[in-house]
Scaffold this motif. Structure first.
Motif, mmCIF file in Angstrom:
data_model
loop_
_atom_site.group_PDB
_atom_site.id
_atom_site.type_symbol
_atom_site.label_atom_id
_atom_site.label_comp_id
_atom_site.label_asym_id
_atom_site.label_seq_id
_atom_site.Cartn_x
_atom_site.Cartn_y
_atom_site.Cartn_z
ATOM 1 N N ARG A 1 0.840 -1.210 0.000
ATOM 2 C CA ARG A 1 0.000 0.000 0.000
ATOM 3 C C ARG A 1 0.870 1.254 0.000
ATOM 4 O O ARG A 1 0.677 2.153 -0.821
ATOM 5 C CB ARG A 1 -0.945 -0.014 1.186
ATOM 6 N N GLY A 2 1.836 1.332 0.872
ATOM 7 C CA GLY A 2 2.721 2.495 0.942
ATOM 8 C C GLY A 2 3.602 2.619 -0.289
ATOM 9 O O GLY A 2 3.864 3.722 -0.775
ATOM 10 N N TRP A 3 4.045 1.473 -0.814
ATOM 11 C CA TRP A 3 4.910 1.483 -1.992
ATOM 12 C C TRP A 3 4.160 2.035 -3.199
ATOM 13 O O TRP A 3 4.690 2.829 -3.971
ATOM 14 C CB TRP A 3 5.423 0.057 -2.248
ATOM 15 N N LEU A 4 2.896 1.629 -3.365
ATOM 16 C CA LEU A 4 2.099 2.105 -4.506
ATOM 17 C C LEU A 4 1.625 3.547 -4.327
ATOM 18 O O LEU A 4 1.147 4.157 -5.281
ATOM 19 C CB LEU A 4 0.896 1.193 -4.746
ATOM 20 N N TRP A 5 1.738 4.088 -3.143
ATOM 21 C CA TRP A 5 1.364 5.481 -2.918
ATOM 22 C C TRP A 5 2.241 6.406 -3.764
ATOM 23 O O TRP A 5 1.795 7.440 -4.241
ATOM 24 C CB TRP A 5 1.525 5.806 -1.427
ATOM 25 N N GLU A 6 3.499 6.008 -3.983
ATOM 26 C CA GLU A 6 4.434 6.790 -4.791
ATOM 27 C C GLU A 6 4.087 6.646 -6.274
ATOM 28 O O GLU A 6 4.014 5.535 -6.792
ATOM 29 C CB GLU A 6 5.870 6.308 -4.573
ATOM 30 N N THR A 7 3.900 7.761 -6.968
ATOM 31 C CA THR A 7 3.542 7.744 -8.390
ATOM 32 C C THR A 7 4.576 6.996 -9.225
ATOM 33 O O THR A 7 4.214 6.225 -10.116
ATOM 34 C CB THR A 7 3.393 9.186 -8.918
ATOM 35 N N SER A 8 5.852 7.195 -8.939
ATOM 36 C CA SER A 8 6.892 6.526 -9.722
ATOM 37 C C SER A 8 6.804 5.005 -9.563
ATOM 38 O O SER A 8 7.081 4.259 -10.507
ATOM 39 C CB SER A 8 8.277 7.020 -9.322
ATOM 40 N N ASN A 9 6.398 4.547 -8.387
ATOM 41 C CA ASN A 9 6.239 3.106 -8.180
ATOM 42 C C ASN A 9 5.017 2.568 -8.921
ATOM 43 O O ASN A 9 5.003 1.413 -9.354
ATOM 44 C CB ASN A 9 6.159 2.773 -6.696
ATOM 45 N N GLN A 10 3.976 3.391 -9.071
ATOM 46 C CA GLN A 10 2.809 2.969 -9.852
ATOM 47 C C GLN A 10 3.218 2.722 -11.308
ATOM 48 O O GLN A 10 2.816 1.733 -11.918
ATOM 49 C CB GLN A 10 1.701 4.020 -9.787
ATOM 50 N N GLU A 11 4.038 3.629 -11.851
ATOM 51 C CA GLU A 11 4.508 3.472 -13.232
ATOM 52 C C GLU A 11 5.399 2.239 -13.363
ATOM 53 O O GLU A 11 5.287 1.482 -14.322
ATOM 54 C CB GLU A 11 5.252 4.732 -13.673
ATOM 55 N N LEU A 12 6.262 2.026 -12.392
ATOM 56 C CA LEU A 12 7.135 0.857 -12.372
ATOM 57 C C LEU A 12 6.312 -0.424 -12.295
ATOM 58 O O LEU A 12 6.567 -1.400 -13.003
ATOM 59 C CB LEU A 12 8.088 0.962 -11.172
#
Length: 191
Positions: free
Chosen positions: A101-112
């Motif tokens: 949940r916290g990792w996907l909060w970051e936009t760059s991680n969503q793209e990754l």
């Protein structure tokens, strides 16, 4: 497409895909030729025969586990990438890591995450640790892979023994051992 020195490229030689790095560029207008180092030999390759090597995204193991789980469940990328989906109940039900949940909060991680879902991925190498329980050359925990018994010895890894562990492996042994964890990288740098 034009390439520059240092670009990682692919080309076909004798029916096999070969990877290499551009060492030199020769402009023979209208053609471009590239000297490619493919670790076996240097070859001049016509630019039209080269493909830019795209590397797979590198993601943490918990993100790879989430991708595999959601794909196995038949869910879409849109569901898997929505950090609000990662409720405590769902995390427990699907045995996912709460860090998602916290990792996907970051936009760059969503793209990754999206690139990894679509194109495939490599799993980030987890850091490894020695467990140094005694301040001595022979003070490291060793796991006998055949018997499953733990002993203390050096941090060298002879055949049949394991001396390097992930954080999760250490905490699964005994959470108190985490206090004695020493990063392998740190030890290797001092040698």
């Amino acid at each position: 497409m034009k390439f520059k020195e240092g670009d990682k490229v692919q080309f076909i030689r004798e029916g096999s895909m070969v990877e290499g790095v551009v060492k030199e560029v020769k402009d023979c207008s209208p053609d471009m030729w590239y000297l490619i180092d493919d670790k076996c030999k240097d070859s001049w390759i016509f630019g039209g025969h080269l493909i830019l090597l795209t590397l797979l995204p590198v993601i943490p193991k918990f993100a790879a586990d989430a991708i595999n789980t959601f794909k196995d469940e038949g869910d879409s990328l849109a569901v898997a990438i929505d950090y609000e989906v990662y409720t405590e109940a769902l995390i427990k039900e699907l045995s996912l890591d709460i860090k998602m949940r916290g990792w996907l909060w970051e936009t760059s991680n969503q793209e990754l995450f999206a690139r990894a879902w679509m194109d495939g991925y490599e799993v980030e190498q987890e850091p490894l640790y020695y467990i140094k329980v005694i301040d001595s050359y022979f003070g490291y925990i060793n796991l006998n892979l055949k018997t499953g018994a733990y002993t203390t010895s050096t941090n060298e890894e002879p055949v049949g023994f394991k001396t390097k562990f992930t954080e999760k492996e250490i905490k699964n042994m005994d959470t108190r051992y985490w206090a004695f964890a020493v990063p392998v990288e740190e030890m290797e740098e001092t040698k």
